[in-house]
Enzyme design. Sequence first.
Site, short mmCIF file in Angstrom:
data_model
loop_
_atom_site.label_atom_id
_atom_site.label_comp_id
_atom_site.label_asym_id
_atom_site.label_seq_id
_atom_site.Cartn_x
_atom_site.Cartn_y
_atom_site.Cartn_z
N HIS A 1 28.22 32.40 1.50
CA HIS A 1 28.67 33.33 2.55
C HIS A 1 30.05 32.84 3.01
O HIS A 1 30.35 31.64 2.95
CB HIS A 1 27.67 33.25 3.70
CG HIS A 1 27.87 34.22 4.82
ND1 HIS A 1 28.84 34.05 5.78
CD2 HIS A 1 27.22 35.36 5.14
CE1 HIS A 1 28.77 35.03 6.66
NE2 HIS A 1 27.80 35.85 6.29
N ASP B 1 23.82 25.11 4.08
CA ASP B 1 23.84 26.30 4.93
C ASP B 1 22.44 26.92 4.88
O ASP B 1 22.07 27.57 3.91
CB ASP B 1 24.90 27.28 4.40
CG ASP B 1 24.83 28.64 5.09
OD1 ASP B 1 23.97 28.81 5.97
OD2 ASP B 1 25.64 29.51 4.74
N GLN C 1 19.79 31.48 5.90
CA GLN C 1 18.72 32.31 5.32
C GLN C 1 17.52 31.46 4.95
O GLN C 1 16.38 31.89 5.11
CB GLN C 1 19.22 33.04 4.06
CG GLN C 1 20.40 33.97 4.28
CD GLN C 1 20.07 35.21 5.11
OE1 GLN C 1 18.90 35.58 5.27
NE2 GLN C 1 21.09 35.84 5.66
N LYS D 1 18.79 35.01 13.19
CA LYS D 1 18.11 35.42 11.95
C LYS D 1 16.66 34.93 11.95
O LYS D 1 15.84 35.35 11.16
CB LYS D 1 18.85 34.88 10.73
CG LYS D 1 20.27 35.44 10.59
CD LYS D 1 20.93 34.90 9.35
CE LYS D 1 22.43 35.07 9.36
NZ LYS D 1 22.89 36.43 9.17
N CYS E 1 29.88 39.61 3.35
CA CYS E 1 30.64 38.37 3.59
C CYS E 1 30.50 37.41 2.42
O CYS E 1 30.32 36.20 2.61
CB CYS E 1 30.19 37.68 4.87
SG CYS E 1 30.49 38.64 6.34
C1 PLP Z 1 23.88 32.47 4.14
C2 PLP Z 1 24.58 32.71 5.44
N1 PLP Z 1 25.37 31.75 5.94
C3 PLP Z 1 26.02 31.88 7.11
C4 PLP Z 1 25.90 33.05 7.85
C5 PLP Z 1 26.63 33.16 9.14
O1 PLP Z 1 25.75 33.19 10.19
P1 PLP Z 1 26.23 33.60 11.68
O2 PLP Z 1 27.02 34.87 11.51
O3 PLP Z 1 24.96 33.78 12.40
O4 PLP Z 1 27.06 32.49 12.19
C6 PLP Z 1 25.10 34.08 7.36
C7 PLP Z 1 24.99 35.36 8.10
O5 PLP Z 1 24.79 36.40 7.52
C8 PLP Z 1 24.42 33.90 6.14
O6 PLP Z 1 23.63 34.86 5.65
#
Ligand code: PLP
Length: 404
Positions: A121, A198, A201, A224, A362
């Site tokens: 992401h 990260d 998910q 999430k 993203c």
């Molecule tokens: C795999 C992953 N990493 C990071 C993020 C970023 O999370 P946040 O927008 O809650 O900071 C997301 C959000 O969609 C994500 O799916």
Amino acid sequence: MVFDVQAARAEFPILQRQVHGKPLIYLDSAASAQKPRAVIEAMTRAMENSYANVHRGLHTLANETTDAYEAVRRKVADFIGADEKEVVYTKGGTEAVNLVAQGLGMSLSPGDEIVLTEMEHHANIVPWHFLRERKGVVLKFAPVTDEGVLDLEAYQGLLTDRTRVVAVSHMSNVLGTINPVTDITRMAHEAGAVVLIDGCQGIVHKPVDVKAIDADFYVFSGHKLYGPTGIGILYGKAEQLAKLPPYQGGGEMIGTVSIDEISYADPPHRFEAGTPPILEVIGLGAAIDWLAGQDRYAIAHHEAELYRHVRERLNGANWLKVIGDAPDKGAILSFTVEGAHAHDVAQILDRYGVAVRAGTHCAEPLMRRFGVTSSARASFALYNTQEEADAFVDALLKTQAFFA
Ligand SMILES: Cc1ncc(COP(=O)(O)O)c(C=O)c1O
């Protein structure tokens, strides 16, 4: 144990609503999940009964709120198998990655290498690009196979004696692929690199034990995980947090401040400048309590069954391109419909009450890897039912007929 989806659904008030006169079918939980009543009520209760700023007051409400706020830190620590001193509150997963990248970046030199993957992401790409621009570090991206699996051999081949950081998602928000993060971490450590996972998910999909993974940092977002927005968690090993310089300066993160010098508080408070997201922390605590009362393995099984059912019904649809077919993946279906833009697909599905995401998610490097400019994405959560999965497929078939 069989997961009682109807009982769980009943706890999410928003699922009662209609969209365009049809029952809402919410398949966008990978972007942000809906909230159980326990979360909504915990935040309201705090505002109605016991609210003040934390860590600074001597009065009853300040003490009660501080206790509630710090109790959630212990709860999060238990939830991921960490010590409470290793749990830093941030405003989201994105901020947590930025905090680590900026801190580690201070000691990186031109030519140092950071290994990412093609399935990251942007939250786990852009903060490292900052270091490429500002510090001259080299970014390397481990490739993803056509199936959507991380090529582990190629990843290992990217590790050198200049590798300083490896940052990899636990589960892809597009492919649903679940990466072998324990093996990835071990290989990175053998190369002498620091590892960030990260988990935005991944932690939603299955229980996480950060000590078993052994990564130096693990980040995730509250929203999430059925909690509120505005709160994220950075787990960092105690010895890593101790070495990390502060991210932002302000109140509550200092030891002492004088005209010509400052000293910093110990972690985790060193990384929590200013008034923190107090209500959001309390909401996250309620979400974790709520989840702790569920059988998370039964939920994972339930979601996998929904995904399997949808794939089975769409089997043989030659107008459908599914992006990501890794074994044992999470319940995320990213797809394109022949002859249709993903945005149009999402808008038509919305007329049937079905909420899906469309765009690049993203994850532009991944989109390029799969030769698409965008895709639609249906992501399944614990509250989705088999009837909803069927309604989604029925709506998708009608949508496709529109473009055929
Ligand atoms: C795999 C992953 N990493 C990071 C993020 C970023 O999370 P946040 O927008 O809650 O900071 C997301 C959000 O969609 C994500 O799916």
